[in-house]
Motif scaffolding. Structure first.
Motif, PDB file in Angstrom:
ATOM      1  N   HIS A   1       0.809  -1.218   0.000  1.00 43.69           N
ATOM      2  CA  HIS A   1       0.000   0.000   0.000  1.00 43.69           C
ATOM      3  C   HIS A   1       0.846   1.273   0.000  1.00 43.69           C
ATOM      4  O   HIS A   1       0.379   2.343   0.377  1.00 43.69           O
ATOM      5  CB  HIS A   1      -1.015  -0.038   1.147  1.00 43.69           C
ATOM      6  CG  HIS A   1      -1.986  -1.165   0.956  1.00 43.69           C
ATOM      7  ND1 HIS A   1      -3.009  -1.098   0.043  1.00 43.69           N
ATOM      8  CD2 HIS A   1      -2.006  -2.416   1.478  1.00 43.69           C
ATOM      9  CE1 HIS A   1      -3.650  -2.265   0.043  1.00 43.69           C
ATOM     10  NE2 HIS A   1      -3.058  -3.080   0.899  1.00 43.69           N
TER      11      HIS A   1
ATOM     12  N   CYS B   1      -7.602   2.118  -4.462  1.00 43.13           N
ATOM     13  CA  CYS B   1      -7.243   0.838  -3.846  1.00 43.13           C
ATOM     14  C   CYS B   1      -8.228   0.528  -2.713  1.00 43.13           C
ATOM     15  O   CYS B   1      -8.829   1.441  -2.138  1.00 43.13           O
ATOM     16  CB  CYS B   1      -5.820   0.934  -3.308  1.00 43.13           C
ATOM     17  SG  CYS B   1      -5.248  -0.554  -2.478  1.00 43.13           S
TER      18      CYS B   1
ATOM     19  N   CYS C   1      -7.701  -0.072   0.177  1.00 47.91           N
ATOM     20  CA  CYS C   1      -7.274   0.471   1.469  1.00 47.91           C
ATOM     21  C   CYS C   1      -7.774   1.896   1.675  1.00 47.91           C
ATOM     22  O   CYS C   1      -7.649   2.458   2.751  1.00 47.91           O
ATOM     23  CB  CYS C   1      -5.752   0.445   1.582  1.00 47.91           C
ATOM     24  SG  CYS C   1      -4.920   1.637   0.518  1.00 47.91           S
TER      25      CYS C   1
HETATM   26 ZN    ZN Z   1      -3.794   0.406  -0.966  1.00 53.31          ZN
END
Ligand code: ZN
Length: 331
Positions: free
Chosen positions: A189, A199, A201
């Protein structure tokens, strides 16, 4: 401590555990579980790192209680089997993907498994009546490789698992680091493209957005050299660039001499992956010499073995895992 060094040595020399001459402590076993998005794997592991029995089941996609039930049933089945064979289950270890608070025994967040703040350790301990240890799966895998695999002779290394996502962990002085928020070493990440895709995340342009998906299929197309190879070349190059960029950042911080590569891509496209990353990594590091890249030796058993060692530790038998480092022929 009743388990003397002598007993451990006897076991390591390969004494048949069913023999009456075996010291009582050598009948100790732990149950190790690895909970994945699609399946749950479980193994009964003895003191000499041998998997005596394995079980597997589908991961329920319905809700948290069903998932807990599936985990408890698999563990319970192996515990019953162990008892039936005169073995002594002393602990349970569970490896889970996502964000895990190992100290509190909580699964904070696990996107694939739709878990949020589940007190998995306590729930299973109450149900199974054994000490339970919970570990994030990349850290468990790193621990397995540190004890029995590619990281045995390197005190410091970066462990990266590439599959549906990127899992990774940093091992320092032989131990995976957790970090303040339980996300130490999550290099997947790190933003490697300012204009990159969103993403899971919450960020964008993470290495994970470039270096996951069907890279195994891409590698096969490249191996065949057939039609579609030029598109595949671009996908592969972008993926390797993303992986190498995040890896280079970690290597620059750690100055480690080893990166261990695990996961589905390492299993299916191992040599191609190592070659490509070696080139890309070399181009991105200046002050730090490029580290040695090695494929995980335990394959998909790394997390199981890592969390098994933690289960022995949770059961008050830390000497067991220490002895694994010196096993002549690891499982
Ligand atoms: Zn990420």
């Amino acid at each position: 401590v009743r388990i003397a060094g002598a007993a451990a040595v006897t076991v390591l020399e390969g004494l048949d555990i069913s023999s009456g001459a075996t010291p009582a402590g050598s009948r100790h076993v732990v149950v190790a579980l690895q909970v994945g998005a699609a399946s749950i794997r479980a193994a009964l592991v003895d003191r000499s790192a041998v998997q005596l029995a394995v079980e597997a089941g589908m991961t329920p996609q319905t809700n948290t209680p069903d998932l807990l039930e599936a985990i408890a049933l698999l563990a319970g089945r192996l515990i019953a089997q162990a008892c039936g064979e005169g073995l002594v289950p002393v602990g349970v270890g569970v490896a889970v993907p996502g964000i895990v608070d190992e100290e509190l025994g909580l699964v904070r967040r696990s996107a694939n498994l739709v878990w949020k703040d589940v007190a998995l350790r306590q729930i299973l301990a109450d149900r199974l009546r054994l000490p339970v240890v919970l570990e994030q799966d990349a850290r468990a895998g790193a621990r397995g490789e540190a004890l029995l695999g590619a990281g045995r002779y390197a005190p410091d290394f970066l462990f990266m698992v590439v599959g549906d996502g990127i899992g990774s962990a940093v091992v320092l002085d032989g131990h995976p680091r957790t970090g303040v928020h339980g996300v130490a070493g999550e290099v997947g990440h790190i933003r490697v493209r300012e204009d990159g895709l969103p993403c899971g995340c919450g960020g964008h342009g993470c290495a994970e957005t470039l270096a996951t998906g069907d890279l195994t299929g891409v590698a096969e197309i490249l191996d065949d050299g057939a039609g579609g190879a030029s598109a595949a070349t671009v996908v592969w190059r972008d993926a390797m660039a993303g992986l190498a960029s995040s890896m280079a950042a970690a290597v620059a911080v750690l100055d480690c001499s080893l990166v261990v590569l695990g996961g589905r891509l390492a299993t299916s496209a191992g040599e191609r992956l190592v070659r490509s990353l070696q080139t890309e990594l070399g181009a991105r590091l200046s002050l730090v010499p490029p580290p040695d890249l090695q494929l995980a030796r335990l394959g998909d058993a790394a997390s199981l073995m890592g969390v098994a060692s933690s289960a022995f530790e949770a059961a008050g038998l830390p000497a067991v895992a220490k002895a694994w480092r010196t096993l002549a022929r690891p499982a």
